[in-house]
Design an enzyme around this catalytic site. Structure first.
Site, PDB file in Angstrom:
ATOM      1  N   ASN A   1       0.865  -1.188   0.000  1.00  0.00           N
ATOM      2  CA  ASN A   1       0.000   0.000   0.000  1.00  0.00           C
ATOM      3  C   ASN A   1       0.896   1.232   0.000  1.00  0.00           C
ATOM      4  O   ASN A   1       1.504   1.565   1.018  1.00  0.00           O
ATOM      5  CB  ASN A   1      -0.896  -0.035   1.254  1.00  0.00           C
ATOM      6  CG  ASN A   1      -1.743   1.220   1.381  1.00  0.00           C
ATOM      7  OD1 ASN A   1      -1.879   1.982   0.417  1.00  0.00           O
ATOM      8  ND2 ASN A   1      -2.313   1.435   2.556  1.00  0.00           N
ATOM      9  N   TRP A   2       0.951   1.890  -1.143  1.00  0.00           N
ATOM     10  CA  TRP A   2       1.843   3.049  -1.255  1.00  0.00           C
ATOM     11  C   TRP A   2       1.272   4.309  -0.614  1.00  0.00           C
ATOM     12  O   TRP A   2       1.967   5.323  -0.511  1.00  0.00           O
ATOM     13  CB  TRP A   2       2.127   3.357  -2.733  1.00  0.00           C
ATOM     14  CG  TRP A   2       3.060   2.407  -3.420  1.00  0.00           C
ATOM     15  CD1 TRP A   2       3.666   1.298  -2.884  1.00  0.00           C
ATOM     16  CD2 TRP A   2       3.496   2.491  -4.777  1.00  0.00           C
ATOM     17  NE1 TRP A   2       4.439   0.690  -3.836  1.00  0.00           N
ATOM     18  CE2 TRP A   2       4.358   1.391  -5.006  1.00  0.00           C
ATOM     19  CE3 TRP A   2       3.243   3.369  -5.830  1.00  0.00           C
ATOM     20  CZ2 TRP A   2       4.964   1.168  -6.247  1.00  0.00           C
ATOM     21  CZ3 TRP A   2       3.837   3.148  -7.060  1.00  0.00           C
ATOM     22  CH2 TRP A   2       4.694   2.063  -7.256  1.00  0.00           C
ATOM     23  N   LYS A   3      -0.001   4.280  -0.292  1.00  0.00           N
ATOM     24  CA  LYS A   3      -0.673   5.482   0.232  1.00  0.00           C
ATOM     25  C   LYS A   3      -0.435   6.661  -0.740  1.00  0.00           C
ATOM     26  O   LYS A   3      -0.438   6.457  -1.951  1.00  0.00           O
ATOM     27  CB  LYS A   3      -0.211   5.798   1.650  1.00  0.00           C
ATOM     28  CG  LYS A   3      -0.306   4.578   2.558  1.00  0.00           C
ATOM     29  CD  LYS A   3      -0.147   4.890   4.008  1.00  0.00           C
ATOM     30  CE  LYS A   3      -0.130   3.591   4.788  1.00  0.00           C
ATOM     31  NZ  LYS A   3      -0.152   3.772   6.224  1.00  0.00           N
TER      32      LYS A   3
ATOM     33  N   HIS B   1      -9.691   1.171   5.028  1.00  0.00           N
ATOM     34  CA  HIS B   1      -8.419   1.373   5.730  1.00  0.00           C
ATOM     35  C   HIS B   1      -8.668   2.326   6.900  1.00  0.00           C
ATOM     36  O   HIS B   1      -9.467   3.255   6.783  1.00  0.00           O
ATOM     37  CB  HIS B   1      -7.379   1.958   4.767  1.00  0.00           C
ATOM     38  CG  HIS B   1      -5.990   1.946   5.321  1.00  0.00           C
ATOM     39  ND1 HIS B   1      -5.570   2.860   6.264  1.00  0.00           N
ATOM     40  CD2 HIS B   1      -4.936   1.125   5.096  1.00  0.00           C
ATOM     41  CE1 HIS B   1      -4.307   2.602   6.583  1.00  0.00           C
ATOM     42  NE2 HIS B   1      -3.901   1.551   5.888  1.00  0.00           N
TER      43      HIS B   1
ATOM     44  N   GLU C   1      -7.096   4.731   7.992  1.00  0.00           N
ATOM     45  CA  GLU C   1      -6.869   6.149   7.674  1.00  0.00           C
ATOM     46  C   GLU C   1      -8.115   6.751   7.012  1.00  0.00           C
ATOM     47  O   GLU C   1      -8.450   7.904   7.239  1.00  0.00           O
ATOM     48  CB  GLU C   1      -5.619   6.294   6.797  1.00  0.00           C
ATOM     49  CG  GLU C   1      -4.361   6.080   7.619  1.00  0.00           C
ATOM     50  CD  GLU C   1      -3.146   5.609   6.840  1.00  0.00           C
ATOM     51  OE1 GLU C   1      -3.148   5.665   5.603  1.00  0.00           O
ATOM     52  OE2 GLU C   1      -2.182   5.160   7.505  1.00  0.00           O
TER      53      GLU C   1
ATOM     54  N   GLU D   1      -5.599  -4.873  10.898  1.00  0.00           N
ATOM     55  CA  GLU D   1      -4.576  -3.834  11.019  1.00  0.00           C
ATOM     56  C   GLU D   1      -4.775  -3.073  12.324  1.00  0.00           C
ATOM     57  O   GLU D   1      -5.548  -2.089  12.361  1.00  0.00           O
ATOM     58  CB  GLU D   1      -4.679  -2.864   9.842  1.00  0.00           C
ATOM     59  CG  GLU D   1      -4.374  -3.496   8.494  1.00  0.00           C
ATOM     60  CD  GLU D   1      -3.734  -2.498   7.557  1.00  0.00           C
ATOM     61  OE1 GLU D   1      -2.635  -2.778   7.091  1.00  0.00           O
ATOM     62  OE2 GLU D   1      -4.316  -1.421   7.336  1.00  0.00           O
TER      63      GLU D   1
ATOM     64  N   GLY E   1       2.218   2.321  10.679  1.00  0.00           N
ATOM     65  CA  GLY E   1       3.138   3.443  10.481  1.00  0.00           C
ATOM     66  C   GLY E   1       3.898   3.850  11.732  1.00  0.00           C
ATOM     67  O   GLY E   1       4.505   4.917  11.770  1.00  0.00           O
TER      68      GLY E   1
ATOM     69  N   SER F   1       3.260  -2.100  10.318  1.00  0.00           N
ATOM     70  CA  SER F   1       4.722  -2.068  10.463  1.00  0.00           C
ATOM     71  C   SER F   1       5.405  -3.394  10.147  1.00  0.00           C
ATOM     72  O   SER F   1       6.400  -3.755  10.780  1.00  0.00           O
ATOM     73  CB  SER F   1       5.106  -1.578  11.864  1.00  0.00           C
ATOM     74  OG  SER F   1       4.655  -0.252  12.060  1.00  0.00           O
TER      75      SER F   1
ATOM     76  N   GLY G   1       2.714  -1.093   4.317  1.00  0.00           N
ATOM     77  CA  GLY G   1       2.844   0.305   3.914  1.00  0.00           C
ATOM     78  C   GLY G   1       4.297   0.705   3.755  1.00  0.00           C
ATOM     79  O   GLY G   1       4.936   0.405   2.744  1.00  0.00           O
TER      80      GLY G   1
HETATM   81  C1  PEP Z   1      -0.965   0.201   6.080  1.00  0.00           C
HETATM   82  O1  PEP Z   1      -1.038   1.379   5.841  1.00  0.00           O
HETATM   83  O2  PEP Z   1      -1.873  -0.551   5.721  1.00  0.00           O
HETATM   84  C2  PEP Z   1       0.199  -0.263   6.819  1.00  0.00           C
HETATM   85  C3  PEP Z   1       0.159  -1.467   7.315  1.00  0.00           C
HETATM   86  O3  PEP Z   1       1.242   0.611   6.950  1.00  0.00           O
HETATM   87  P1  PEP Z   1       2.665   0.295   7.655  1.00  0.00           P
HETATM   88  O4  PEP Z   1       3.165  -0.999   7.090  1.00  0.00           O
HETATM   89  O5  PEP Z   1       3.503   1.459   7.306  1.00  0.00           O
HETATM   90  O6  PEP Z   1       2.390   0.177   9.119  1.00  0.00           O
END
Ligand code: PEP
Length: 258
Positions: free
Chosen positions: A9-11, A97, A99, A169, A175, A214, A235
């Protein structure tokens, strides 16, 4: 047997040129170190989908959206429809998600409507659920994820369940650099499987359960070793093609070790 699924997931990161360079680097690496049984998808911003499609079409790497509208078309400024994602060659789309739930007020009912719209057009939803740090500390993790799951799943038939992915998640792990331990993730994911059984019956075993939060090269093996972790939504670590390659290699190392 559920096929492992890794999604990057590049966001809101990367220009088209950066997206192209990433995809070319990744494909060059996969030519010598194929993903084997692991299915891989990239969820770039909408603006890079066409560029990525140009490089990845015909390769083992699938495309995913990061969000979608539940509406088919019309006066919805700023929205992107399922058929538009399909037109760009997407096979998956992340919905709900944390976010988007937190920053855009998306409810589980919105998520279910998006997931239903995706399934109707043959795309696979990746439905995200997860608790905050405060909810975990208050002992509410199971209550929160059970409610989110029940309200975010669209109605579906048993065969269709195989098209659905649920990503656990924990918000405190996204993050932050703090990964859930494999035991913490497995505990919640086993619980989600029980919830899926109650909701879907027979189809529950077909739903793939990802962990996200993470994940990196050092944590992927022990996470993927858990019986209810069928993949990862990644991410930050997946923003770098070489780190993603290492993650894929580390999963395979584990799979081939005695
Ligand atoms: C995500 O945004 O879905 C995610 C898991 O991010 P990260 O790996 O940076 O925690």
């Amino acid at each position: 047997m559920r096929r492992p699924l890794i999604v990057a997931n590049w966001k809101m990161h990367k220009s088209r040129a950066e997206a192209r360079e990433y995809a070319e680097t990744l494909l060059a690496a996969l030519a010598t170190a194929p993903t084997g049984e692991i299915e891989l998808a990239i969820a770039p911003p909408f603006t890079a989908l066409e560029t990525l499609a140009g490089v990845l079409t015909g390769s083992p790497v699938a495309l995913a959206g990061q969000n979608v509208s539940s509406m088919a078309e019309g006066a919805f400024t700023g929205e992107v429809s399922v058929s538009m994602l399909k037109d760009l060659g997407c096979r998956y789309c992340i919905v709900g998600h944390s976010e988007r739930r937190a920053q855009h007020g998306e409810t589980s009912a919105d998520v279910a409507a998006k997931a239903a719209a995706l399934l109707k057009e043959g795309l696979r939803p990746i439905i995200c659920v997860g608790e905050t740090q405060a909810q975990r500390e208050a002992g509410q993790t199971e209550k929160i994820v059970a409610e989110q799951l029940a309200a975010s799943l669209p109605a579906m038939s048993t065969p269709t369940a195989g098209e659905v992915v649920v990503a656990y998640e924990p918000i405190w792990a996204i993050g932050t650099g703090v990964t859930a331990t494999p035991e913490q993730a497995q505990e919640v994911q086993a619980f989600l499987r029980v919830c899926l059984n109650k909701i879907l019956g027979e189809g529950a075993d077909r739903v793939r359960l990802q962990y996200g939060g993470s994940v990196g090269p050092d944590s992927i093996r022990s996470l993927m070793n858990q019986p209810d972790i069928d993949g990862a939504l990644i991410g930050s670590a997946a923003l770098d093609a070489r780190t993603l390659e290492t993650i894929l290699a580390n999963i395979q190392l584990e799979n081939t070790s005695p």
